[in-house]
Scaffold this motif. Structure first.
Motif, PDB file in Angstrom:
ATOM      1  N   ARG A  91      46.629  41.953  42.051  1.00 59.51           N
ATOM      2  CA  ARG A  91      45.350  41.483  41.506  1.00 59.51           C
ATOM      3  C   ARG A  91      44.520  40.758  42.571  1.00 59.51           C
ATOM      4  NH1 ARG A  91      43.069  40.760  36.647  1.00 59.51           N
ATOM      5  NH2 ARG A  91      44.913  41.473  35.552  1.00 59.51           N
ATOM      6  N   ASP A  92      45.170  39.994  43.455  1.00 57.31           N
ATOM      7  CA  ASP A  92      44.395  39.239  44.452  1.00 57.31           C
ATOM      8  C   ASP A  92      43.665  40.162  45.423  1.00 57.31           C
ATOM      9  OD1 ASP A  92      46.817  40.081  45.521  1.00 57.31           O
ATOM     10  OD2 ASP A  92      46.989  38.379  46.884  1.00 57.31           O
ATOM     11  N   GLU A  95      40.660  41.708  43.430  1.00 59.87           N
ATOM     12  CA  GLU A  95      39.575  40.746  43.250  1.00 59.87           C
ATOM     13  C   GLU A  95      38.875  40.417  44.568  1.00 59.87           C
ATOM     14  OE1 GLU A  95      41.442  37.465  41.302  1.00 59.87           O
ATOM     15  OE2 GLU A  95      41.497  38.476  39.354  1.00 59.87           O
ATOM     16  N   ALA A  96      39.620  40.398  45.677  1.00 61.48           N
ATOM     17  CA  ALA A  96      39.024  40.077  46.978  1.00 61.48           C
ATOM     18  C   ALA A  96      38.075  41.172  47.453  1.00 61.48           C
ATOM     19  CB  ALA A  96      40.116  39.851  48.011  1.00 61.48           C
ATOM     20  N   THR A  97      38.289  42.406  47.003  1.00 61.63           N
ATOM     21  CA  THR A  97      37.435  43.524  47.436  1.00 61.63           C
ATOM     22  C   THR A  97      36.494  43.987  46.334  1.00 61.63           C
ATOM     23  OG1 THR A  97      39.153  45.108  46.816  1.00 61.63           O
ATOM     24  CG2 THR A  97      39.120  44.348  49.108  1.00 61.63           C
ATOM     25  N   ASN A  98      36.343  43.224  45.301  1.00 59.05           N
ATOM     26  CA  ASN A  98      35.474  43.559  44.161  1.00 59.05           C
ATOM     27  C   ASN A  98      35.851  44.907  43.525  1.00 59.05           C
ATOM     28  OD1 ASN A  98      33.940  41.201  44.344  1.00 59.05           O
ATOM     29  ND2 ASN A  98      32.576  42.128  45.865  1.00 59.05           N
ATOM     30  N   GLY A  99      37.107  45.191  43.457  1.00 56.33           N
ATOM     31  CA  GLY A  99      37.588  46.395  42.789  1.00 56.33           C
ATOM     32  C   GLY A  99      37.683  47.619  43.674  1.00 56.33           C
ATOM     33  N   VAL A 100      37.166  47.557  44.893  1.00 57.14           N
ATOM     34  CA  VAL A 100      37.216  48.724  45.792  1.00 57.14           C
ATOM     35  C   VAL A 100      38.663  49.069  46.127  1.00 57.14           C
ATOM     36  CG1 VAL A 100      36.530  49.589  48.059  1.00 57.14           C
ATOM     37  CG2 VAL A 100      34.943  48.225  46.714  1.00 57.14           C
ATOM     38  N   TRP A 101      39.498  48.068  46.341  1.00 62.64           N
ATOM     39  CA  TRP A 101      40.909  48.285  46.672  1.00 62.64           C
ATOM     40  C   TRP A 101      41.618  49.042  45.552  1.00 62.64           C
ATOM     41  CZ3 TRP A 101      43.928  48.175  50.746  1.00 62.64           C
ATOM     42  CH2 TRP A 101      45.303  48.149  50.581  1.00 62.64           C
ATOM     43  N   TRP A 103      40.261  51.099  43.283  1.00 58.83           N
ATOM     44  CA  TRP A 103      39.790  52.491  43.227  1.00 58.83           C
ATOM     45  C   TRP A 103      40.330  53.297  44.401  1.00 58.83           C
ATOM     46  CZ3 TRP A 103      38.326  54.603  39.034  1.00 58.83           C
ATOM     47  CH2 TRP A 103      37.699  53.858  38.063  1.00 58.83           C
TER      48      TRP A 103
END
Length: 171
Positions: A91-92, A95-101, A103
């Motif tokens: 989750r961290d 959240e750090a990549t605004n959901g890009v990670w 996807w």
């Protein structure tokens, strides 16, 4: 800089030489320590507690190996799915990549599974997953050469081979 580079290779060389010496010393020590009292019972082939019957040069069906390889492919797939689920599902990072990670990891895994599904579809289409393969269909062609001509050629050469065989037997 060059001295550091050379010393790094020297460290690797020392590690390889040390490993080889360790293996050789271990094998020599085992040869010296182990008892060597061979007898007929110890020299027989052991296979799951059964006495060996017949010749050991048995022809195995290659389908056993194909099925084993396909199993290994999908077993390795599971070995990649578990770490993917634990690392990419953090989750961290999401959240750090605004959901890009999230996807990125999801698309990456769909590509990975898609390639494996294509491999499975290929093996299935080629019939590698069928335990009993159908008999091959032998293509038939029509020739303008009469069948009698083929028979005469076969008779001519079969007579020569039998005559040559008789001559070698007489010698």
């Amino acid at each position: 800089m060059a001295e550091t580079y050379t010393s790094d290779f020297g460290t690797i060389l020392l590690f390889l030489v040390g490993g080889a010496i360790f293996v050789v010393i271990g094998l020599l020590t085992a040869k010296l320590i182990r008892p060597s009292r061979p007898n007929a019972e110890k020299l027989t082939t052991y296979e799951s507690g059964e006495e060996p019957i017949g010749n050991s040069w048995v022809q195995f069906n290659p389908r056993f190996y194909v099925v084993a390889l396909i199993f290994i492919i999908f077993d390795v797939e599971l070995a990649f799915l578990f770490p993917w689920a634990t690392v990419f599902g953090r989750r961290d990072l999401i959240e750090a990549t605004n959901g890009v990670w999230g996807w990125f990891s999801l698309i990456e895994m769909f590509i990975f599974i898609g390639i494996l599904v294509l491999g499975l579809a290929y093996a299935w289409a080629k019939g590698h997953l069928d335990w009993i393969k159908p008999a091959p269909v032998i293509p038939k062609s029509r020739s303008k050469i009469p069948m009698e001509l083929y028979q005469r050629v076969n008779e001519k050469y079969s007579d020569k081979t039998t005559q040559e065989g008789q001559q070698t037997n007489e010698l």
